[in-house]
Design a protein around this motif. Structure first.
Motif, PDB file in Angstrom:
ATOM      1  N   ALA A  68       0.856  -1.178   0.000  1.00 42.62           N
ATOM      2  CA  ALA A  68       0.000   0.000   0.000  1.00 42.62           C
ATOM      3  C   ALA A  68       0.893   1.229   0.000  1.00 42.62           C
ATOM      4  O   ALA A  68       1.687   1.429   0.922  1.00 42.62           O
ATOM      5  N   LEU A  69       0.778   2.012  -1.050  1.00 45.72           N
ATOM      6  CA  LEU A  69       1.551   3.241  -1.160  1.00 45.72           C
ATOM      7  C   LEU A  69       0.592   4.411  -1.021  1.00 45.72           C
ATOM      8  O   LEU A  69      -0.101   4.755  -1.970  1.00 45.72           O
ATOM      9  N   THR A  70       0.546   4.999   0.161  1.00 46.64           N
ATOM     10  CA  THR A  70      -0.350   6.136   0.347  1.00 46.64           C
ATOM     11  C   THR A  70       0.400   7.458   0.269  1.00 46.64           C
ATOM     12  O   THR A  70      -0.197   8.506   0.409  1.00 46.64           O
ATOM     13  N   ALA A  71       1.717   7.391   0.048  1.00 42.50           N
ATOM     14  CA  ALA A  71       2.501   8.609  -0.147  1.00 42.50           C
ATOM     15  C   ALA A  71       2.775   8.755  -1.644  1.00 42.50           C
ATOM     16  O   ALA A  71       3.203   7.816  -2.290  1.00 42.50           O
ATOM     17  N   ASP A  72       2.493   9.925  -2.173  1.00 44.29           N
ATOM     18  CA  ASP A  72       2.705  10.220  -3.594  1.00 44.29           C
ATOM     19  C   ASP A  72       3.842  11.212  -3.758  1.00 44.29           C
ATOM     20  O   ASP A  72       4.164  11.970  -2.855  1.00 44.29           O
ATOM     21  N   ALA A  73       4.406  11.239  -4.954  1.00 41.71           N
ATOM     22  CA  ALA A  73       5.365  12.270  -5.362  1.00 41.71           C
ATOM     23  C   ALA A  73       6.530  12.407  -4.391  1.00 41.71           C
ATOM     24  O   ALA A  73       6.849  13.496  -3.934  1.00 41.71           O
ATOM     25  N   LEU A  74       7.180  11.292  -4.083  1.00 43.86           N
ATOM     26  CA  LEU A  74       8.344  11.352  -3.202  1.00 43.86           C
ATOM     27  C   LEU A  74       9.508  12.011  -3.925  1.00 43.86           C
ATOM     28  O   LEU A  74       9.697  11.809  -5.126  1.00 43.86           O
ATOM     29  N   PRO A  75      10.316  12.783  -3.204  1.00 45.76           N
ATOM     30  CA  PRO A  75      11.525  13.318  -3.819  1.00 45.76           C
ATOM     31  C   PRO A  75      12.393  12.160  -4.335  1.00 45.76           C
ATOM     32  O   PRO A  75      12.437  11.090  -3.712  1.00 45.76           O
ATOM     33  N   PRO A  76      13.081  12.331  -5.449  1.00 41.34           N
ATOM     34  CA  PRO A  76      13.837  11.232  -6.063  1.00 41.34           C
ATOM     35  C   PRO A  76      14.831  10.550  -5.129  1.00 41.34           C
ATOM     36  O   PRO A  76      14.965   9.332  -5.145  1.00 41.34           O
ATOM     37  N   GLU A  77      15.535  11.318  -4.303  1.00 41.59           N
ATOM     38  CA  GLU A  77      16.521  10.701  -3.422  1.00 41.59           C
ATOM     39  C   GLU A  77      15.854   9.815  -2.364  1.00 41.59           C
ATOM     40  O   GLU A  77      16.382   8.761  -2.000  1.00 41.59           O
ATOM     41  N   ILE A  78      14.673  10.195  -1.903  1.00 46.45           N
ATOM     42  CA  ILE A  78      13.934   9.379  -0.938  1.00 46.45           C
ATOM     43  C   ILE A  78      13.394   8.131  -1.620  1.00 46.45           C
ATOM     44  O   ILE A  78      13.487   7.019  -1.099  1.00 46.45           O
ATOM     45  N   GLU A  79      12.828   8.300  -2.811  1.00 43.87           N
ATOM     46  CA  GLU A  79      12.303   7.151  -3.540  1.00 43.87           C
ATOM     47  C   GLU A  79      13.404   6.118  -3.811  1.00 43.87           C
ATOM     48  O   GLU A  79      13.197   4.916  -3.655  1.00 43.87           O
ATOM     49  N   THR A  80      14.580   6.586  -4.181  1.00 47.51           N
ATOM     50  CA  THR A  80      15.682   5.668  -4.468  1.00 47.51           C
ATOM     51  C   THR A  80      16.121   4.922  -3.211  1.00 47.51           C
ATOM     52  O   THR A  80      16.305   3.698  -3.242  1.00 47.51           O
ATOM     53  N   VAL A  81      16.267   5.624  -2.097  1.00 57.14           N
ATOM     54  CA  VAL A  81      16.677   4.961  -0.852  1.00 57.14           C
ATOM     55  C   VAL A  81      15.613   3.962  -0.415  1.00 57.14           C
ATOM     56  O   VAL A  81      15.933   2.840  -0.003  1.00 57.14           O
ATOM     57  N   PHE A  82      14.337   4.314  -0.541  1.00 57.31           N
ATOM     58  CA  PHE A  82      13.278   3.373  -0.176  1.00 57.31           C
ATOM     59  C   PHE A  82      13.258   2.175  -1.124  1.00 57.31           C
ATOM     60  O   PHE A  82      13.031   1.045  -0.698  1.00 57.31           O
ATOM     61  N   ALA A  83      13.480   2.399  -2.409  1.00 60.41           N
ATOM     62  CA  ALA A  83      13.516   1.286  -3.361  1.00 60.41           C
ATOM     63  C   ALA A  83      14.636   0.316  -3.007  1.00 60.41           C
ATOM     64  O   ALA A  83      14.445  -0.909  -3.017  1.00 60.41           O
ATOM     65  N   LEU A  84      15.810   0.837  -2.679  1.00 61.66           N
ATOM     66  CA  LEU A  84      16.923  -0.020  -2.296  1.00 61.66           C
ATOM     67  C   LEU A  84      16.654  -0.724  -0.967  1.00 61.66           C
ATOM     68  O   LEU A  84      17.059  -1.878  -0.778  1.00 61.66           O
ATOM     69  N   THR A  85      15.958  -0.064  -0.067  1.00 60.51           N
ATOM     70  CA  THR A  85      15.586  -0.681   1.209  1.00 60.51           C
ATOM     71  C   THR A  85      14.623  -1.830   0.971  1.00 60.51           C
ATOM     72  O   THR A  85      14.770  -2.907   1.559  1.00 60.51           O
ATOM     73  N   VAL A  86      13.638  -1.624   0.092  1.00 58.13           N
ATOM     74  CA  VAL A  86      12.708  -2.702  -0.252  1.00 58.13           C
ATOM     75  C   VAL A  86      13.469  -3.867  -0.863  1.00 58.13           C
ATOM     76  O   VAL A  86      13.243  -5.027  -0.498  1.00 58.13           O
ATOM     77  N   ARG A  87      14.381  -3.581  -1.768  1.00 59.07           N
ATOM     78  CA  ARG A  87      15.146  -4.641  -2.427  1.00 59.07           C
ATOM     79  C   ARG A  87      15.878  -5.506  -1.395  1.00 59.07           C
ATOM     80  O   ARG A  87      15.819  -6.732  -1.432  1.00 59.07           O
ATOM     81  N   GLU A  88      16.569  -4.869  -0.492  1.00 59.18           N
ATOM     82  CA  GLU A  88      17.344  -5.614   0.511  1.00 59.18           C
ATOM     83  C   GLU A  88      16.428  -6.346   1.488  1.00 59.18           C
ATOM     84  O   GLU A  88      16.664  -7.510   1.830  1.00 59.18           O
ATOM     85  N   ALA A  89      15.362  -5.685   1.937  1.00 62.02           N
ATOM     86  CA  ALA A  89      14.448  -6.315   2.890  1.00 62.02           C
ATOM     87  C   ALA A  89      13.769  -7.542   2.284  1.00 62.02           C
ATOM     88  O   ALA A  89      13.652  -8.587   2.938  1.00 62.02           O
TER      89      ALA A  89
END
Length: 142
Positions: A30-51
């Motif tokens: 569930a993604l209820t946050a929209d329009a994340l700044p690119p640097e935040i989106e990238t860090v979260f994407a990498l966090t999801v990948r590792e998790a």
């Protein structure tokens, strides 16, 4: 390296779903946050990948869930599974997650109980100019 830096959260979630389904683990998100700044989106994407890699390799889970929500000047990512849970010994993956989050002023919290799964919560502050553009203050239920 360029691909890693520009990892999008939606694409990473789609890849995560495929990886976990190949191990008979259902992934919901569930993604209820929209329009994340690119640097935040990238860090979260990498966090999801590792998790998700950790879930696939170690958790013995049947279900996992990812939530992203924003509010009070921060955006949060939670990755939870119903796996075996246990004491977590940080390795390169968890240390890398923590370092990337801390570089942007964020933090990482891990909750794991034997037989009750694991929850990873990453939090990052939103820059003041981005906070108004990020929608979705709707914290998930525990």
């Amino acid at each position: 390296v360029t691909g890693i830096r520009s990892a999008g959260l939606a694409a990473e979630l789609a890849s995560a779903r495929l990886l976990l389904e190949s191990s008979d683990v259902r992934l919901d998100y569930a993604l209820t946050a929209d329009a994340l700044p690119p640097e935040i989106e990238t860090v979260f994407a990498l966090t999801v990948r590792e998790a998700v890699t950790n879930i696939q390799r170690h958790a013995h889970a049947t279900h996992a869930h990812v939530d992203v929500w924003a509010g009070n000047g921060a955006v949060r990512l939670r990755v939870a599974d119903d796996g075996r849970g246990a004491s977590i010994v940080p390795g390169n993956g968890l240390n890398g997650m923590r370092e990337r989050l801390q570089a942007l002023g964020g933090q990482l919290r891990i909750e794991s109980e034997r037989g009750r799964g694991t929850r990873l919560i990453a939090e990052l502050p939103l820059p003041p100019d981005a906070a108004a553009g990020v929608l979705g203050w709707n914290p998930p239920h525990a």
